[in-house]
Design an enzyme around this catalytic site. Sequence first.
Site, short mmCIF file in Angstrom:
data_model
loop_
_atom_site.label_atom_id
_atom_site.label_comp_id
_atom_site.label_asym_id
_atom_site.label_seq_id
_atom_site.Cartn_x
_atom_site.Cartn_y
_atom_site.Cartn_z
N ASP A 1 0.38 -7.22 -3.23
CA ASP A 1 -1.19 -6.93 -3.08
C ASP A 1 -1.64 -6.21 -4.17
O ASP A 1 -1.25 -6.05 -5.19
CB ASP A 1 -1.24 -5.97 -1.78
CG ASP A 1 -2.47 -6.40 -1.17
OD1 ASP A 1 -3.56 -6.43 -1.60
OD2 ASP A 1 -2.30 -6.77 0.21
N TRP B 1 -6.66 -13.94 12.30
CA TRP B 1 -6.70 -12.48 12.19
C TRP B 1 -8.04 -11.78 12.51
O TRP B 1 -8.11 -10.75 13.01
CB TRP B 1 -6.04 -11.82 11.06
CG TRP B 1 -7.17 -11.80 9.66
CD1 TRP B 1 -6.96 -12.89 8.92
CD2 TRP B 1 -7.65 -10.81 9.14
NE1 TRP B 1 -7.95 -12.78 8.02
CE2 TRP B 1 -8.17 -11.46 7.96
CE3 TRP B 1 -8.22 -9.59 9.40
CZ2 TRP B 1 -9.16 -10.79 7.01
CZ3 TRP B 1 -9.03 -8.80 8.54
CH2 TRP B 1 -9.41 -9.66 7.28
N TYR C 1 -3.44 -5.23 15.44
CA TYR C 1 -3.37 -4.33 14.53
C TYR C 1 -3.06 -2.93 14.62
O TYR C 1 -3.58 -2.26 15.34
CB TYR C 1 -4.85 -4.66 13.74
CG TYR C 1 -4.86 -5.66 12.69
CD1 TYR C 1 -4.37 -6.83 13.08
CD2 TYR C 1 -5.32 -5.51 11.29
CE1 TYR C 1 -4.43 -7.81 12.06
CE2 TYR C 1 -5.10 -6.52 10.53
CZ TYR C 1 -4.86 -7.74 10.96
OH TYR C 1 -4.88 -8.77 10.22
N TRP D 1 -0.39 -2.70 8.62
CA TRP D 1 -1.03 -2.50 7.28
C TRP D 1 -0.72 -1.04 7.09
O TRP D 1 -1.06 -0.02 7.86
CB TRP D 1 -2.45 -2.84 7.16
CG TRP D 1 -2.47 -4.25 7.32
CD1 TRP D 1 -2.99 -4.85 8.65
CD2 TRP D 1 -2.33 -5.46 6.64
NE1 TRP D 1 -2.94 -6.21 8.40
CE2 TRP D 1 -2.48 -6.59 7.23
CE3 TRP D 1 -1.78 -5.44 5.07
CZ2 TRP D 1 -2.42 -7.92 6.65
CZ3 TRP D 1 -1.71 -6.85 4.57
CH2 TRP D 1 -1.99 -8.03 5.25
N THR D 2 -0.42 -0.71 5.76
CA THR D 2 -0.04 0.77 5.61
C THR D 2 -0.91 1.51 4.50
O THR D 2 -0.63 2.58 3.91
CB THR D 2 1.44 0.89 4.96
OG1 THR D 2 1.68 0.13 3.76
CG2 THR D 2 2.46 0.11 5.90
N ASP E 1 -6.24 -14.47 2.15
CA ASP E 1 -7.45 -13.83 2.66
C ASP E 1 -8.33 -13.18 1.66
O ASP E 1 -7.86 -12.79 0.59
CB ASP E 1 -7.04 -12.81 3.66
CG ASP E 1 -6.01 -11.77 3.00
OD1 ASP E 1 -5.18 -12.22 2.10
OD2 ASP E 1 -6.27 -10.54 3.14
N GLU E 2 -9.29 -12.92 2.00
CA GLU E 2 -10.45 -11.63 1.22
C GLU E 2 -10.33 -11.79 -0.15
O GLU E 2 -9.95 -11.09 -1.05
CB GLU E 2 -10.02 -10.22 1.69
CG GLU E 2 -10.07 -10.09 3.13
CD GLU E 2 -9.62 -8.55 3.58
OE1 GLU E 2 -10.14 -7.87 4.34
OE2 GLU E 2 -8.46 -8.12 2.88
N ASP F 1 -2.16 -0.79 13.04
CA ASP F 1 -2.63 0.44 12.02
C ASP F 1 -3.99 1.00 12.65
O ASP F 1 -4.51 2.17 12.01
CB ASP F 1 -3.18 -0.10 10.45
CG ASP F 1 -4.11 -1.23 10.52
OD1 ASP F 1 -4.20 -1.92 11.37
OD2 ASP F 1 -4.53 -1.46 9.29
N HIS G 1 -6.27 -10.41 -3.50
CA HIS G 1 -5.26 -9.34 -3.58
C HIS G 1 -4.18 -9.38 -4.54
O HIS G 1 -3.11 -9.17 -4.30
CB HIS G 1 -4.61 -9.36 -1.99
CG HIS G 1 -5.44 -8.94 -0.96
ND1 HIS G 1 -5.84 -7.53 -0.78
CD2 HIS G 1 -6.22 -9.52 -0.18
CE1 HIS G 1 -6.75 -7.32 0.03
NE2 HIS G 1 -6.78 -8.57 0.87
N ARG H 1 0.68 -1.29 0.07
CA ARG H 1 0.05 0.03 -0.02
C ARG H 1 0.89 1.28 0.09
O ARG H 1 0.66 2.11 -0.70
CB ARG H 1 -1.14 -0.05 1.26
CG ARG H 1 -2.28 -0.83 1.19
CD ARG H 1 -1.79 -2.31 0.80
NE ARG H 1 -2.95 -3.01 0.47
CZ ARG H 1 -3.67 -3.86 1.72
NH1 ARG H 1 -2.85 -3.60 2.38
NH2 ARG H 1 -4.53 -4.47 1.40
C1 TNX Z 1 -7.45 -6.77 6.40
S1 TNX Z 1 -5.53 -8.79 7.47
C2 TNX Z 1 -6.46 -7.07 5.50
C3 TNX Z 1 -5.69 -6.24 4.88
C4 TNX Z 1 -5.93 -4.81 5.33
C5 TNX Z 1 -6.29 -4.71 6.71
C6 TNX Z 1 -6.28 -3.47 7.22
C7 TNX Z 1 -5.65 -9.27 6.08
C8 TNX Z 1 -5.40 -10.63 6.14
N1 TNX Z 1 -6.27 -8.59 5.41
O1 TNX Z 1 -5.50 -6.52 3.43
O2 TNX Z 1 -4.55 -4.13 4.94
O3 TNX Z 1 -7.27 -5.60 6.78
O4 TNX Z 1 -6.24 -3.24 8.75
#
Ligand code: TNX
Length: 555
Positions: free
Chosen positions: A211, A412, A437, A487-488, A345-346, A439, A282, A182
Amino acid sequence: MRNRLIYPITILLIFAAACTTPSHQSKPNIIPEPVSMKMEKGNFQLDNETIISADTTSAGIKNVVRQLKKRIDNATGYELTISNSDTLTTNYIALNIDADTASYGNKEGYSLSTSDNRIKLQAPTPNGLFYGIQTLFQLLPPQIYQSDYTLVPQNTTWDIPAVEVEDYPRFKYRGMHLDVDRHFFPVKFIKKYIDLMAMNKMNRFHWHLTDDQGWRIQIKQYPKLTSVGAWRDSTLVGHYGSGNYNHKRYGGYYTQDEIREVVQYAKKRYITVIPEIEMPGHASAAIASYPELGCSNIKNHHVQPTWGVFEDIYCPSEKTFTFLENVLTEVMDLFPSKYIHIGGDEAPKTAWKNSKLAQQVMKREGLKNEEELQSYFITRIEKFLNAHGRNIIGWDEILQGGLAPNATVMSWRGIEGGIEAAKQHHNVIMTPGGYCYLDHYQADPETEPLAIGGFTTLKKTYSYEPVPNELNKEESKYILGAQANVWTEYINSPDKVEYMAYPRATALAEVTWSPKSKRNWTGFWRRMQTEFKRLDILDVNAAQHYRGKMPHFQE
Ligand code: TNX
C-alpha cells in the site's frame, strides 16, 4: 379400534422422546451453528486411556490427528495413543474418510457422532475432518483451548455430551483480511490470527501486503521495495486531519521464508492465503522505491506517513508492466492460491490525465477515457496471471471501464458492485463496509479507542446476508461468500487488532458457514458467552460489550 390404539401409542412415543432427550444438559455452544445437531443421552469421558483411531498413513488424516492430539494433550496433560486398529470397542475417537461427498453436504462437510463409549468422525476430506475436530473441541469445556495443562483447574472433567452432528458450510469463501501496511504485524501474530480463523471454520486469509504506507513482501528482483518501500519517516498521530506526526521511522516486511512459513501454517489449517498486490493505485511505496514506475508529472515520491488516497499511481508504461509481471512471478512462486488479489481500488486518474505516456497508451489502444485505461491495465495483468493458471480478484472499482473477462469482484462500497458483477456472471465476494469493516467503531465512539469512523455493532455484522435480494437464483450462485476486513490505519498493535476483530469476526464466521434458517441473534449471543471464555483462554483481547448483559445500545 385403530384410533383407540393410536392415541396411547402417540402419548407413549412423546414420553419416550422426552426421556431420551436429557433435559439437564443444555445445548453445546458451537460457533458457527452446525447444520443439524441432535442431543442424545450420555457423555463420553475423555481420559488418559482414550485412543485416537485413524489411518495416519494418509498425510491429510495425519495432519488432522496431530492437531487433535496436540490440543487434547496440551490441555489435559494426557498422552493419547494413536492406533489404526479396527478392533477397538470402547473409549476411542475414530476419524475416517468416506469419499461419498454427497452425504456430507459438500467436501468441507463432516458428521460427528459422540456417545458414552466412542466418538466417530467421518468426512469426505481431511478438511472436513478438521472442521469436525473444531466442533469436537467446542463440545469440551473451554479449557481445552489452554496450551499449558498446569494452568487448567485440577477438577476439570473432560466430558463430551452425546450428540449427532451433520454439518457443512453454506459458502465456499469464508474470509478474513488483514492490512499489514498501515501497521505491520509480526509472523507470530499472523499465525494467531490464522488459528482464530480456523477455530471458526473460516478458510480464506486475504493478506493486504502492499500500500502507500509500506511494501511488506520481500521481492528478490527488486530489493529496494523493502530497503526503501518498507519504511516511512513518520506516522500520523490521532485522527485524520490532526496534522500531528510522530517523526519516527516505522516499517517492516516479511521475508520470503517467513511468507512460506505462513502459507504452510495456514495450509495445515485448510486456509488459503490470498496475497494482495495493489495496482494501479495505492502504489506510493513501490514508486518511492523505483520512481520510474510513476508518471513523470508527479514529483516528490515517498512512502506516505498519512492515510487516504494518493495521486501517485503506477504509470501504464512497459516498464511498469514488466515490473509487475516480475513481482507477480515471485508472488505466484510463494502463494499456491488460485486467486491473486490485484487491488484496483481508489486510483485517482489525475496523474494519467496529465501524463503524455498515459495519453499515448490510450490513443494506441483506442481507449475513450482513463477508466478504460484502468480496465486495460487490469485486463493485461489478468491475462498474465491467467496464462499462469491464476485468477484475479479486484475491489469493485475494477468494474469501471469494463470488467476483465475472468475477474472476481470484491464488493466493498456497499453491495451494488457485487450485484452488478453477479448479473454479469462474474464471481463475487461480499465485503460491504457497513457490515464487514471491522475497523469501524463497534460501540459509542466516546467510550472507544480511536477508530476510523462508522458504527458497526456485533449485531449488525451478525445480521448481514451475503446474497442480495436483487439477484435471482441463477445469479446468486456467483456469490462465493463474504469476508471481514481489518484495515489498520488506526490499529497499531496486535491487541487492538484482536479488539476490533473479535467478536465481530466470529459473527461473520457464522454468517458464512451456517444455513440462513439457523441464524438467530439471541442464540448466537448466548453461545458467544462460552466463546468469550474460549477467547480468554486463547489470550485474545476481544471487545467485551456483549459479554454478560446485552449492551444498552442494542437491547
Ligand atoms: C478503503 S476498502 C480502502 C482502504 C482503507 C479503508 C478504510 C478499499 C478497497 N480501500 O484503503 O484502508 O477504506 O476503511
